[in-house]
Enzyme design. Sequence first.
Site, PDB file in Angstrom:
ATOM      1  N   TYR A   1       0.989  -1.093  -0.094  1.00 49.43           N
ATOM      2  CA  TYR A   1       0.563  -0.144  -0.007  1.00 49.43           C
ATOM      3  C   TYR A   1       1.002   1.463  -0.559  1.00 49.43           C
ATOM      4  O   TYR A   1       0.700   2.482  -0.576  1.00 49.43           O
ATOM      5  CB  TYR A   1      -0.888  -0.228   0.977  1.00 49.43           C
ATOM      6  CG  TYR A   1      -2.819  -1.337   1.120  1.00 49.43           C
ATOM      7  CD1 TYR A   1      -3.160  -0.318  -0.512  1.00 49.43           C
ATOM      8  CD2 TYR A   1      -2.403  -1.917   1.370  1.00 49.43           C
ATOM      9  CE1 TYR A   1      -4.011  -1.908  -0.421  1.00 49.43           C
ATOM     10  CE2 TYR A   1      -3.520  -3.067   1.285  1.00 49.43           C
ATOM     11  CZ  TYR A   1      -3.768  -2.810   0.364  1.00 49.43           C
ATOM     12  OH  TYR A   1      -5.015  -3.881  -0.224  1.00 49.43           O
TER      13      TYR A   1
ATOM     14  N   ARG B   1       1.389   1.624  -3.453  1.00 46.08           N
ATOM     15  CA  ARG B   1       0.685   2.452  -4.409  1.00 46.08           C
ATOM     16  C   ARG B   1      -0.201   3.862  -3.791  1.00 46.08           C
ATOM     17  O   ARG B   1      -0.206   4.868  -4.880  1.00 46.08           O
ATOM     18  CB  ARG B   1      -1.220   1.533  -3.617  1.00 46.08           C
ATOM     19  CG  ARG B   1      -1.134   0.024  -4.126  1.00 46.08           C
ATOM     20  CD  ARG B   1      -1.976  -0.376  -3.915  1.00 46.08           C
ATOM     21  NE  ARG B   1      -2.640  -0.281  -5.133  1.00 46.08           N
ATOM     22  CZ  ARG B   1      -4.719  -0.254  -5.434  1.00 46.08           C
ATOM     23  NH1 ARG B   1      -4.945  -1.132  -3.609  1.00 46.08           N
ATOM     24  NH2 ARG B   1      -5.242   0.540  -5.683  1.00 46.08           N
TER      25      ARG B   1
ATOM     26  N   GLN C   1     -15.665   1.501  -6.288  1.00 45.72           N
ATOM     27  CA  GLN C   1     -14.798   0.978  -5.865  1.00 45.72           C
ATOM     28  C   GLN C   1     -13.526   1.632  -5.789  1.00 45.72           C
ATOM     29  O   GLN C   1     -12.111   0.669  -4.822  1.00 45.72           O
ATOM     30  CB  GLN C   1     -15.161  -0.491  -6.863  1.00 45.72           C
ATOM     31  CG  GLN C   1     -15.981  -0.766  -7.018  1.00 45.72           C
ATOM     32  CD  GLN C   1     -16.341  -1.691  -7.775  1.00 45.72           C
ATOM     33  OE1 GLN C   1     -16.127  -2.531  -7.592  1.00 45.72           O
ATOM     34  NE2 GLN C   1     -16.943  -1.584  -9.070  1.00 45.72           N
ATOM     35  N   ASN C   2     -12.801   2.604  -6.194  1.00 43.23           N
ATOM     36  CA  ASN C   2     -11.681   3.243  -6.272  1.00 43.23           C
ATOM     37  C   ASN C   2     -11.278   3.455  -5.000  1.00 43.23           C
ATOM     38  O   ASN C   2     -11.723   3.971  -4.054  1.00 43.23           O
ATOM     39  CB  ASN C   2     -11.357   3.734  -7.100  1.00 43.23           C
ATOM     40  CG  ASN C   2     -11.626   3.201  -8.576  1.00 43.23           C
ATOM     41  OD1 ASN C   2     -11.556   2.458  -8.901  1.00 43.23           O
ATOM     42  ND2 ASN C   2     -11.566   3.826  -9.712  1.00 43.23           N
TER      43      ASN C   2
ATOM     44  N   HIS D   1     -14.602   1.144  -1.177  1.00 41.24           N
ATOM     45  CA  HIS D   1     -13.951  -0.192  -0.638  1.00 41.24           C
ATOM     46  C   HIS D   1     -12.367   0.992   0.442  1.00 41.24           C
ATOM     47  O   HIS D   1     -11.435   0.010  -0.008  1.00 41.24           O
ATOM     48  CB  HIS D   1     -13.071  -0.920  -1.953  1.00 41.24           C
ATOM     49  CG  HIS D   1     -14.197  -1.495  -2.588  1.00 41.24           C
ATOM     50  ND1 HIS D   1     -13.981  -2.105  -3.093  1.00 41.24           N
ATOM     51  CD2 HIS D   1     -15.390  -2.646  -2.162  1.00 41.24           C
ATOM     52  CE1 HIS D   1     -15.260  -3.318  -3.737  1.00 41.24           C
ATOM     53  NE2 HIS D   1     -16.024  -3.091  -3.149  1.00 41.24           N
TER      54      HIS D   1
ATOM     55  N   CYS E   1      -6.661   2.254  13.492  1.00 41.75           N
ATOM     56  CA  CYS E   1      -6.701   0.952  14.065  1.00 41.75           C
ATOM     57  C   CYS E   1      -7.235  -0.182  13.340  1.00 41.75           C
ATOM     58  O   CYS E   1      -7.767  -0.240  13.074  1.00 41.75           O
ATOM     59  CB  CYS E   1      -7.019   1.166  15.629  1.00 41.75           C
ATOM     60  SG  CYS E   1      -6.638  -0.099  16.543  1.00 41.75           S
TER      61      CYS E   1
ATOM     62  N   ALA F   1     -13.580   5.462 -20.400  1.00 34.98           N
ATOM     63  CA  ALA F   1     -14.076   6.654 -19.549  1.00 34.98           C
ATOM     64  C   ALA F   1     -13.791   8.190 -19.869  1.00 34.98           C
ATOM     65  O   ALA F   1     -14.611   8.860 -20.301  1.00 34.98           O
ATOM     66  CB  ALA F   1     -14.381   5.759 -18.625  1.00 34.98           C
TER      67      ALA F   1
HETATM   68  N1  APR Z   1     -12.035   3.610 -19.240  1.00 36.74           N
HETATM   69  C1  APR Z   1     -13.095   2.584 -18.894  1.00 36.74           C
HETATM   70  N2  APR Z   1     -13.391   1.710 -18.145  1.00 36.74           N
HETATM   71  C2  APR Z   1     -11.648   0.742 -18.839  1.00 36.74           C
HETATM   72  C3  APR Z   1     -10.901   1.616 -19.402  1.00 36.74           C
HETATM   73  C4  APR Z   1     -10.873   2.779 -19.451  1.00 36.74           C
HETATM   74  N3  APR Z   1     -10.005   4.062 -19.954  1.00 36.74           N
HETATM   75  N4  APR Z   1      -9.499   0.845 -19.035  1.00 36.74           N
HETATM   76  C5  APR Z   1      -9.769  -0.213 -18.675  1.00 36.74           C
HETATM   77  N5  APR Z   1     -11.313  -0.284 -18.364  1.00 36.74           N
HETATM   78  C6  APR Z   1     -12.457  -1.389 -18.157  1.00 36.74           C
HETATM   79  C7  APR Z   1     -11.372  -2.928 -17.953  1.00 36.74           C
HETATM   80  O1  APR Z   1     -11.831  -2.669 -19.541  1.00 36.74           O
HETATM   81  C8  APR Z   1     -11.931  -3.741 -16.729  1.00 36.74           C
HETATM   82  O2  APR Z   1     -13.155  -4.440 -17.204  1.00 36.74           O
HETATM   83  O3  APR Z   1     -12.427  -1.549 -16.245  1.00 36.74           O
HETATM   84  C9  APR Z   1     -12.296  -2.467 -15.758  1.00 36.74           C
HETATM   85  C10 APR Z   1     -11.438  -2.646 -14.614  1.00 36.74           C
HETATM   86  O4  APR Z   1     -11.982  -4.038 -14.324  1.00 36.74           O
HETATM   87  P1  APR Z   1     -11.061  -4.133 -12.451  1.00 36.74           P
HETATM   88  O5  APR Z   1      -9.479  -4.299 -12.802  1.00 36.74           O
HETATM   89  O6  APR Z   1     -11.158  -6.275 -12.616  1.00 36.74           O
HETATM   90  O7  APR Z   1     -11.374  -3.347 -12.071  1.00 36.74           O
HETATM   91  P2  APR Z   1     -12.784  -3.277 -10.173  1.00 36.74           P
HETATM   92  O8  APR Z   1     -14.097  -3.814 -10.918  1.00 36.74           O
HETATM   93  O9  APR Z   1     -12.693  -1.878  -9.828  1.00 36.74           O
HETATM   94  O10 APR Z   1     -12.434  -4.287  -9.377  1.00 36.74           O
HETATM   95  C11 APR Z   1     -13.113  -4.356  -7.980  1.00 36.74           C
HETATM   96  O11 APR Z   1     -12.072  -5.784  -6.460  1.00 36.74           O
HETATM   97  O12 APR Z   1      -9.283  -6.124  -6.282  1.00 36.74           O
HETATM   98  C12 APR Z   1     -10.817  -5.476  -5.911  1.00 36.74           C
HETATM   99  O13 APR Z   1     -11.483  -3.966  -4.397  1.00 36.74           O
HETATM  100  C13 APR Z   1     -10.525  -4.083  -5.719  1.00 36.74           C
HETATM  101  O14 APR Z   1     -11.847  -2.108  -6.250  1.00 36.74           O
HETATM  102  C14 APR Z   1     -11.364  -3.405  -6.705  1.00 36.74           C
HETATM  103  C15 APR Z   1     -12.655  -4.800  -6.737  1.00 36.74           C
END
Ligand code: APR
Length: 245
Positions: free
Chosen positions: A61, A64, A96-97, A114, A122, A234
């Site tokens: 972390y 990150r 979720q970010n 999240h 703590c 996006a």
């Molecule tokens: N614009 C929009 N979407 C995009 C872009 C972009 N430029 N680039 C990639 N993506 C999409 C991908 O196609 C994919 O479907 O973003 C998505 C990312 O998916 P994940 O990596 O699975 O992320 P997410 O769904 O946010 O994960 C959910 O999982 O690990 C845990 O807690 C963590 O919040 C996270 C959760």
Amino acid sequence: MERIRIGPEQRLFVLTGAGVSAESGLKTFRDQDGLWEGSRVEDVATPEAWARDAARVWRFYSQRRREARKAEPNAAHRALADMEQALGERFFLCTQNVDDLHERAGSRRLVHMHGELFASRCEFSGAGMGAFACSRGPFQDDSLYETEAAIARCACGGRIRPHIVWFGEMPLKMNRIEREIAQSTTMLVVGTSGAVYPAANFVHWAGAHVRRIYIGPEEPGNADAFSEIVLGKAGEVLPGLVDVD
Ligand code: APR
């Protein structure tokens, strides 16, 4: 695609995932061969990983935090902040970010289901601690912790941990999120693979009358539940997408 009109009686609920920060240079999770920044999720993002090797979790972390500090909000974050400006209380953002790019773009009506990368708490605080819970809440923290000895301690003796919802832990602010979904008339889901629950179910919680739109370069796992899918980045699709009455 044609613009999405939000009428005076309508409310917009937005869910974002890692894809919304991709154009800021932050990596998404699931497109990396099961590895997350070179680590297995079980080694860095679970309560068991924390119990086994807290320093390793903090190194992950800390890294990150370094990356997020360097990143800047992109056109997608800014477009969502503009929507909030135009809609006021008729807008709600659930992310979720754990990065802070939505806030830095100007979003205020948002929750981090999240957790937050730049907050810590703590290890004995939060849900599930019962009568032994520490009452100290999460606090802003951008420190980097690299060794077990460096990890800060709470007054109660507990170690300071990231304010992150790990796999196997309860997402935050669910009551508020459910309320906002129940009131919404349009749901926009952006950049999430639809693989992690309960967020992947939000589209099912929306009523059948709700317009449910997904935006991202590829179809999510729960694609069937949406009324519209817009394939694209996006940062290219969101600016100017919403037309507010
Ligand atoms: N614009 C929009 N979407 C995009 C872009 C972009 N430029 N680039 C990639 N993506 C999409 C991908 O196609 C994919 O479907 O973003 C998505 C990312 O998916 P994940 O990596 O699975 O992320 P997410 O769904 O946010 O994960 C959910 O999982 O690990 C845990 O807690 C963590 O919040 C996270 C959760």
